[in-house]
Structure formats: structure tokens, C-alpha cells
Design an enzyme around this catalytic site. Structure first.
Site, PDB file in Angstrom:
ATOM      1  CG  ASN A   1      -1.628   1.566   1.057  1.00 24.48           C
ATOM      2  OD1 ASN A   1      -1.951   2.455   0.608  1.00 24.48           O
ATOM      3  ND2 ASN A   1      -2.491   0.902   2.080  1.00 24.48           N
TER       4      ASN A   1
ATOM      5  CG  HIS B   1       4.916 -12.283 -19.003  1.00 20.39           C
ATOM      6  ND1 HIS B   1       3.842 -13.597 -19.562  1.00 20.39           N
ATOM      7  CD2 HIS B   1       4.422 -10.901 -20.245  1.00 20.39           C
ATOM      8  CE1 HIS B   1       3.020 -11.921 -20.941  1.00 20.39           C
ATOM      9  NE2 HIS B   1       3.556 -10.863 -21.252  1.00 20.39           N
TER      10      HIS B   1
ATOM     11  CG  ASP C   1      -1.992 -15.685 -19.864  1.00 21.70           C
ATOM     12  OD1 ASP C   1      -2.933 -14.732 -19.635  1.00 21.70           O
ATOM     13  OD2 ASP C   1      -2.462 -16.850 -19.322  1.00 21.70           O
TER      14      ASP C   1
END
Length: 465
Positions: A384, A436, A440
Site C-alpha cells: 500500500n 510473465h 499471461d
């Protein structure tokens, strides 16, 4: 005397046949770093019977492996000094690694003869912390305390290790000087703190948990929510070095991961209204309520739909270990630097339960005493940046996890309603970074939309729909 030696030899052979290991300070009970390494899988009764023949001997109490690949720690506090009598499970010292603070306890009954380290000095796993003379006759020849014994004992803090009920000046409570200091600073009567230590001793975790649920803590949390966080205090060079060293290693590893980032905006007007409505009820339970418990619970709900994102990657086998438990990690700024504890099994917790766990971790973080168990086994992370004023960021994945989220500050911005009228809306930005190699973009977008649905309709989190 000869009979005693034959009996000792018989017991040693019996221990070896049972797989317990030697008792001569080399093999060690359980074969873990000598007797000083401590007992791992041996019952307490067997431990006592085997060490009884070492009474009067000088034993080097070594720093055992505390897990998580930690090889070096810094001594932060001594609870004993030369001449002190210790029993099994008594606190010896507190050490700090680049990941957590750990309290080291005794595995012997005896007299402390020497301390091998001063405060803020580093100790490697397997090195001797203290020399302890086991209780009993000292007629037998002394065992070498360590490979390189100190020429003279290291001076320890002059405060007594423990005050007995008969000598305690503030209350009839067994505890350590560190706990008494915390109690004095916070004006706490130790007699009111639930004790979980042996023989009714109040541990540091006990008083921190008590403070986290006190009205004063609630008032402090309210003030923190209404005003910007205070500047961090000046850190000791050792603390800076330790946390910087850990960040160096973990971020170097993380930046070898091919990241991609997906960002979106959420209308959190309903969440803002709900938090305002229920905040007073939380306060009556001595709980501070931020938006984070809602964010964390929404992550868990979304992971039920996309469980493949709650996983650890194994680079050697190029595979995923999908975890059933939702141990949600959260980045936390502490006086000692950035740490990332996690709340365990969020899938089983309510928003109230999560708020309670978050309050506990925040109290521990303010004292730089988050235990190792709270820092390990995280499966999914969130940060945060909004609490310091940021709007968007590109978070870095905490290996071996595969996803991390970051939320910004809530802004009141103009938006069109369903009738094309311009209205004031509370907008929250979120960014998800994913590995990655195994995630996806479409999957990440669907997950984010599911999370967004709960954030924009927080009543669904409370009803379980």
C-alpha cells in the site's frame, strides 16, 4: 568410580544404537552441531538422562541453525551475564538476522561462565554464544569451551536477568528486563498481562499482544489514520546494514524475473462509506480498521477463482507449486526498515480476523520484533503506497511468489454516472506485477476484475457471496 564409568559407557553405546548421536560435544545430541546445537527430535527425558553425566563440565552453547537459510545474526540483547544461573528454556539472548528477531533459550541447567559477543557483534551459525558450566560436581576435567575461547568474559548489561516474585519492585511477575522496560514505557501493570511463558513468565510477545489490543493502541492508530506518519528515527548502522543486505539479495534475485504490469482504477465510494460505518464497532473491540483488511480478503476471494496465481515457482524444474493456503504477504515499513510479514490462511478468516492479525503485526513491527514464523511461507503479496501519498507504482515480485499488487491513495475525482452527470467519486488505483514466465496478461486482467468487484461492492466480502 569404575562402576560409574562402565555405566556411562553403556549408556553412550545405547545412545549410539538408538541414533541419538554422541554426548562428547562433537556428535551432539541428535547430531546437530554438538550438544550446544540443542535437541531437535529427542524427547526431553532422554536429553536429561544423557546430559546428567556431563554435570560440572563446561559446555560451549552454540548458535543452532534457525532456518530460512540464515547463516549470520547480530546480538541485540543479553538476558544473562557471567555468574547467572540458568535453567532449560530460560532466555539467553535476542539475536537479529536480516529477516527477523529471534530469542535464543537455554537447553541446559547450569551457570553462565562467559559471553562470547558484545551487543551489535555478529555471530555465525555453529559458533559458541556462551559457555555454561552444567550443574553438579566439578571434579571431572573441564571440556574446552570453544575452539578460540575469549581471554576474558565480555561485559554484559548490569540489569538482572530475571526478577523473582520475592524481589520484584513493580509486581510479582517473572519476566526479563526488556519486557519490564516496555511495560514501564507504556505504563502497563505486568500483572494484567496474560502470560504464556514457562512458570507464568511474561514474554515479549505477551506484552506486545496486550499493547496491540489496549485502548491506548487504538487511540494511537486513530491518530495515525488522521495524520501523516512520523519520520523514521535514525537507525543504528548495524540495523541499516542488515536490512540493506537482505534487500540487496532479495531484490537482486527478484529482478531476474521477467515482470509485466497490469493497472486499473476502482470506484471505492461504497468501501469508504462502509469503513466509516463500521469503524466505531471495530474500535469497541480495540481494533484499528484500515482499508487493507478489505484488500487482503478480496485477494483471497479472487484466488479461489484463479488458484494458479497463489503459487511458488521452481526455477530448477520450471514448474509451479500451487498452494492451498492463502498466506498474504504485506510490505510493512518499520523502524528497522522494510519487512514483508504475512497473514496465514486468509481464506479461513473474516475481515475482522484479518484486521486483528494486521493490528498484531503492526504492533510487532513498531518494536522491530516480528517473529520468523510471520515472515515465512507467504504465497501472494500486496503493498500500500497510498499511505505515503503515491498513486501508481510498479511493484517487484517477492520470489518465489509470482504476483504482487500495489494500491495507491484514494482520490476524490470527477466521474460520469449512469445518467452522464458529473459526480465526485472515490477512485483507487491498483497495479499488479506478475511473472510473465508463468502468468499471461489475460489471466491477470480477469483476476483483477474479480478483485475489483469485491472492492467496489464490499458488502459481498462480509456476506461471503
Amino acid at each position: 568410580m569404575a562402576l560409574a564409568r562402565r555405566l556411562a559407557a553403556s549408556l553412550a553405546r545405547l545412545a549410539g544404537s538408538c541414533g541419538v548421536g554422541g554426548v562428547d560435544g562433537v556428535g551432539g545430541v541428535g547430531g546437530v552441531g554438538g550438544v550446544g546445537g540443542g535437541v531437535v527430535s529427542v524427547s526431553r527425558g532422554r536429553f536429561i538422562s544423557l546430559t546428567s553425566f556431563r554435570q560440572g563440565r563446561l559446555v560451549a552453547y552454540k548458535l543452532a541453525d534457525i532456518g530460512e537459510g540464515i547463516r549470520e545474526v547480530t546480538v541485540k540483547e543479553w538476558f544473562v551475564k557471567p555468574g547467572d544461573r540458568v535453567s532449560q528454556f530460560d532466555n539467553i539472548c535476542e539475536v537479529q538476522s536480516d529477516k527477523a528477531s529471534v530469542t535464543i533459550t537455554s537447553r541446559y541447567d547450569g551457570i553462565v561462565k562467559a559471553l562470547h559477543y558484545k551487543l551489535d557483534e555478529s555471530c555465525l551459525v555453529g559458533d559458541a554464544l556462551v559457555d555454561i558450566e552444567l550443574e553438579g560436581s566439578s571434579e571431572e576435567p573441564s571440556e574446552e569451551p570453544s575452539e578460540e575461547p575469549s581471554e576474558e568474559p565480555v561485559a554484559a548489561p548490569t540489569t538482572p536477568k530475571l526478577e523473582s516474585p520475592a524481589t520484584s519492585t513493580d509486581s510479582k511477575v517473572l519476566t526479563t528486563p526488556a519486557v519490564r522496560k516496555i511495560a514501564k514505557e507504556n505504563d502497563v501493570d505486568l500483572g494484567q498481562v496474560p502470560a504464556t511463558g514457562r512458570d507464568g513468565r511474561v514474554l515479549k510477545e505477551d506484552i506486545l499482544a496486550y499493547l496491540a489490543n489496549s485502548p491506548a493502541s487504538r487511540h494511537q492508530q486513530q491518530q495515525q489514520q488522521q495524520s501523516p506518519p512520523p519520520p523514521l528515527p535514525n537507525l543504528q548502522p548495524t540495523s541499516q546494514k542488515k536490512y540493506a543486505k537482505h534487500m540487496w539479495k532479495s531484490m537482486t534475485q527478484s529482478l531476474t524475473i521477467p515482470h509485466f504490469v497490469y493497472s486499473d482504477e476502482c470506484d471505492v465510494s461504497k468501501l469508504v462509506a462502509l469503513r466509516t460505518e463500521v469503524k466505531e464497532a471495530f474500535q469497541r473491540q480495540s481494533l484499528g480498521l484500515s482499508y487493507m483488511p478489505f484488500f487482503i480478503k478480496a485477494i483471497s476471494r479472487a484466488l479461489l477463482e484463479y488458484p494458479e496465481l497463489n503459487a511458488w515457482v521452481n526455477e530448477e524444474t520450471e514448474s509451479l507449486d500451487v498452494r492451498k493456503e492463502h498466506n498474504i504477504s504485506l510490505a510493512m515499513d518499520t523502524p528497522g526498515g522494510l519487512v514483508v510479514p504475512n497473514i496465514k490462511n486468509v481464506q479461513q478468516l473474516s475481515v475482522v480476523d484479518i484486521a486483528r492479525e494486521l493490528n498484531r503485526l503492526q504492533a510487532l513491527g513498531r518494536n522491530a520484533s516480528i517473529p520468523l514464523a510471520d515472515l515465512t511461507a507467504g504465497t501472494f503479496s500486496i503493498s500500500n503506497i497510498g499511505i505515503v501519498g503515491g498513486t501508481y507504482t510498479k511493484p517487484v515480485i517477492l520470489s518465489p511468489q509470482i504476483v504482487i499488487g500495489a494500491v495507491g491513495k484514494i482520490q476524490k475525482l470527477p466521474r460520469f454516472d449512469e445518467h452522464d452527470n458529473v459526480i465526485a467519486t472515490n477512485i483507487l488505483s491498483v497495479s499488479w506485477a506478475a511473472d510473465h514466465r508463468v502468468v499471461d496478461g489475460v489471466t491477470m486482467a480477469k483476476f483483477s476484475n474479480f478483485w475489483k468487484r469485491y472492492i467496489e461492492n464490499p458488502s459481498l466480502l462480509l456476506t461471503g457471496i
